[in-house]
Design a protein around this motif. Structure first.
Motif, short mmCIF file in Angstrom:
data_model
loop_
_atom_site.label_atom_id
_atom_site.label_comp_id
_atom_site.label_asym_id
_atom_site.label_seq_id
_atom_site.Cartn_x
_atom_site.Cartn_y
_atom_site.Cartn_z
N LYS A 45 0.83 -1.19 0.00
CA LYS A 45 0.00 0.00 0.00
C LYS A 45 0.88 1.25 0.00
O LYS A 45 1.85 1.34 0.77
CB LYS A 45 -0.91 -0.01 1.23
N ASP A 46 0.55 2.21 -0.85
CA ASP A 46 1.32 3.46 -1.00
C ASP A 46 2.80 3.18 -1.26
O ASP A 46 3.69 3.82 -0.70
CB ASP A 46 1.18 4.33 0.25
N ILE A 47 3.06 2.22 -2.12
CA ILE A 47 4.46 1.85 -2.38
C ILE A 47 5.21 2.96 -3.10
O ILE A 47 6.42 3.14 -2.89
CB ILE A 47 4.52 0.53 -3.20
N ASP A 48 4.53 3.76 -3.90
CA ASP A 48 5.21 4.86 -4.58
C ASP A 48 5.70 5.91 -3.59
O ASP A 48 6.81 6.45 -3.73
CB ASP A 48 4.28 5.48 -5.62
N VAL A 49 4.90 6.20 -2.54
CA VAL A 49 5.32 7.18 -1.51
C VAL A 49 6.48 6.61 -0.70
O VAL A 49 7.44 7.32 -0.39
CB VAL A 49 4.12 7.53 -0.61
N LYS A 50 6.40 5.35 -0.35
CA LYS A 50 7.47 4.72 0.45
C LYS A 50 8.80 4.71 -0.30
O LYS A 50 9.85 5.01 0.27
CB LYS A 50 7.05 3.29 0.82
N MET A 51 8.75 4.39 -1.58
CA MET A 51 10.00 4.33 -2.35
C MET A 51 10.55 5.73 -2.62
O MET A 51 11.77 5.92 -2.71
CB MET A 51 9.77 3.59 -3.66
N ALA A 52 9.67 6.72 -2.72
CA ALA A 52 10.14 8.10 -2.86
C ALA A 52 10.86 8.56 -1.59
O ALA A 52 11.89 9.24 -1.64
CB ALA A 52 8.97 9.03 -3.18
N ASN A 53 10.32 8.17 -0.41
CA ASN A 53 10.98 8.49 0.85
C ASN A 53 12.34 7.79 0.95
O ASN A 53 13.31 8.37 1.44
CB ASN A 53 10.10 8.08 2.03
#
Length: 374
Positions: free
Chosen positions: A216-224
Motif C-alpha cells: 500500500k502506498d508503495i510509490d510514496v514509500k519508495m520516494a521516501n
C-alpha cells in the motif's frame, strides 16, 4: 411534394445496399477460391526475448491437433481449433491464427511476461506474470526477474491461476512497481516475507534490510527511501544502518550498527582498481616495446638491402678505374723524384757552406795572434 422527399437519406441507403452487395460478392469469391487454394507453408511468429516455448513445440501442437497442414485445402483447416489448442499452453498469453490467399498459414504467438518468481514455504517454485497470473517454471528458459522467498503460503497446482493470498498480491504489486523503475530494478535484488508477514527488500548496494511492510502506498514509500539515500547515506555510509523501516507513513525508522560491525562489513576496493591500472599500464608498455622492436627490424632490413645494392653495382666500372689509378701512380712517382732531386741539391749547398766556414776560421785566429805579439 418533391421538395419534401429526403434525397440524402435515399442516397445513403442506396450506397449501403451497394456496399453490402459488394461484400457478399467478394465473400462468395473468397469461399470459391478457398476450395481451390492449398496450404503451401506455415509461418510461426514468436516476438520477444523470452523463449519459454520454441517454434518446434508449436509445430508439434499443430500436427497433434490437425495433422500435417501442408498440401491440404484451406477450407478444410479449422483455424479456430488451432488457436484453442495453442492457447492451452501455460506459457502463451495470446495467439492468433489466419491464412492468406497465397496458401500461407500464419501463427502469431505472444508469450507471458513474468515479473516475479516465488519459492513458497512448501518448496513450490513458480512465476507470476505481468497480469498477476501464476505460471509454471520452464525447463528451457530461466527469466531474469525478482525472487521472493520466506513465509509465503500461496500454493500452485501446475495450472495458470490467479493469486489468492494477500501476501502474494502485495509481492506482485511490489515486483511490478520495481520492474517499471530502472533505479529500483537495479538496486532491489530479492524480496522476503518475514515472520510478521512484512515484505523485506534485499538491496544490491548496502548491507541492510529494507522493511516495506505491504504494497500500500508503495510509490510514496519508495520516494521516501530515495530521499533518504540522497541525504543520509553520503554522510553516514552505506553500512551504517542495520534496518531501514518504511512501514510508517511519511517517516523512516532506522536501526544503527556498532562501529566494530561496520568495519567488518567494509570491503576495500583499492586493490582491484590498482591491479586494473597495473594491467592497463603493462599492456601499454608492452605495446610500445613491440612497436620499437618492429621499427628496429625494419631499419635493419632496409640497411641490408642498401648494402646489397651497393655491392652489386660497384664492380662494373673496374677497367676505367684501373687506368685512372695508373695515371695517378705515374704522377706520384714523378713528384717523388722531383722531391728527391731537390733534397739532394739542398744537401750539397749545405756541405759547401760548411766547408767555406771551416776555411775562414783559422785566418781569423792568425790575425788575433799577430796582434798580441806586437
Amino acid at each position: 411534394m418533391l421538395k419534401r422527399i429526403n434525397w440524402k437519406a435515399i442516397f445513403k441507403g442506396f450506397a449501403w445496399l451497394v456496399c453490402l452487395a459488394g461484400m457478399v460478392v467478394l465473400m462468395s469469391f473468397i469461399d470459391a477460391k478457398k476450395q481451390s487454394v492449398k496450404c503451401a507453408k506455415i509461418e510461426i511468429l514468436i516476438p520477444g526475448a523470452d523463449n519459454f516455448i520454441e517454434i518446434e513445440e508449436i509445430d508439434a501442437i499443430l500436427k497433434q491437433n490437425q495433422g500435417d497442414l501442408i498440401g491440404r485445402n484451406l477450407e478444410g483447416i479449422n483455424l479456430h481449433e488451432i488457436e484453442k489448442s495453442i492457447a492451452a499452453n501455460p506459457y502463451i498469453g495470446f495467439v492468433k491464427v489466419y491464412a492468406d490467399m497465397n496458401g500461407t498459414v500464419y501463427v502469431e504467438v505472444r508469450q507471458r511476461q513474468p515479473v516475479l518468481r516465488i519459492l513458497n514455504a512448501g518448496g513450490q517454485d513458480y512465476y507470476v506474470d505481468s497480469d498477476g497470473l501464476k505460471m509454471p517454471v520452464s525447463p528451457n528458459f530461466t527469466a531474469n526477474v525478482l525472487v521472493a522467498t520466506g513465509n509465503i503460503l500461496e500454493g500452485f497446482n501446475g495450472r495458470v491461476d490467479t493469486l489468492m493470498t494477500a501476501n502474494a498480491k502485495d509481492l506482485y504489486k511490489a515486483a511490478l512497481f520495481i520492474k517499471q523503475d530502472t533505479l529500483w530494478d537495479a538496486q532491489v535484488e530479492q524480496l522476503y516475507i518475514n515472520d510478521k508477514n512484512d515484505i523485506e527488500m534485499v538491496p544490491r548496494v548496502g548491507n541492510q534490510r529494507i522493511i516495506l511492510g505491504n504494497a500500500k502506498d508503495i510509490d510514496v514509500k519508495m520516494a521516501n527511501l530515495l530521499a533518504f539515500y540522497k541525504q543520509a547515506m553520503p554522510k553516514v555510509g552505506w553500512n551504517a544502518y542495520r534496518t531501514i523501516n518504511l512501514k510508517y507513513v511519511n517517516q523512516i525508522v532506522c536501526e544503527k550498527r556498532d562501529s566494530t560491525s561496520i568495519k567488518k562489513l567494509e570491503k576495500p576496493l583499492i586493490p582491484d582498481s590498482v591491479t586494473q591500472q597495473r594491467q592497463v599500464i603493462d599492456n601499454v608498455v608492452k605495446a610500445t616495446i613491440q612497436d620499437e622492436i618492429n621499427k628496429a627490424k625494419q631499419i635493419s632490413t632496409e640497411e641490408k638491402k642498401k648494402e646489397e645494392n651497393k655491392e652489386n653495382v660497384a664492380p662494373v666500372p673496374a677497367k676505367i678505374d684501373a687506368k685512372k689509378a695508373e695515371r695517378t701512380a705515374d704522377k706520384n712517382k714523378a713528384s717523388k723524384s722531383v722531391e728527391k732531386d731537390g733534397e739532394k741539391k739542398a744537401t750539397t749547398t749545405k756541405t759547401e757552406q760548411k766547408q767555406t766556414t771551416n776555411k775562414e776560421k783559422p785566418a781569423t785566429k792568425e790575425k788575433q795572434g799577430t796582434k798580441t805579439n806586437r
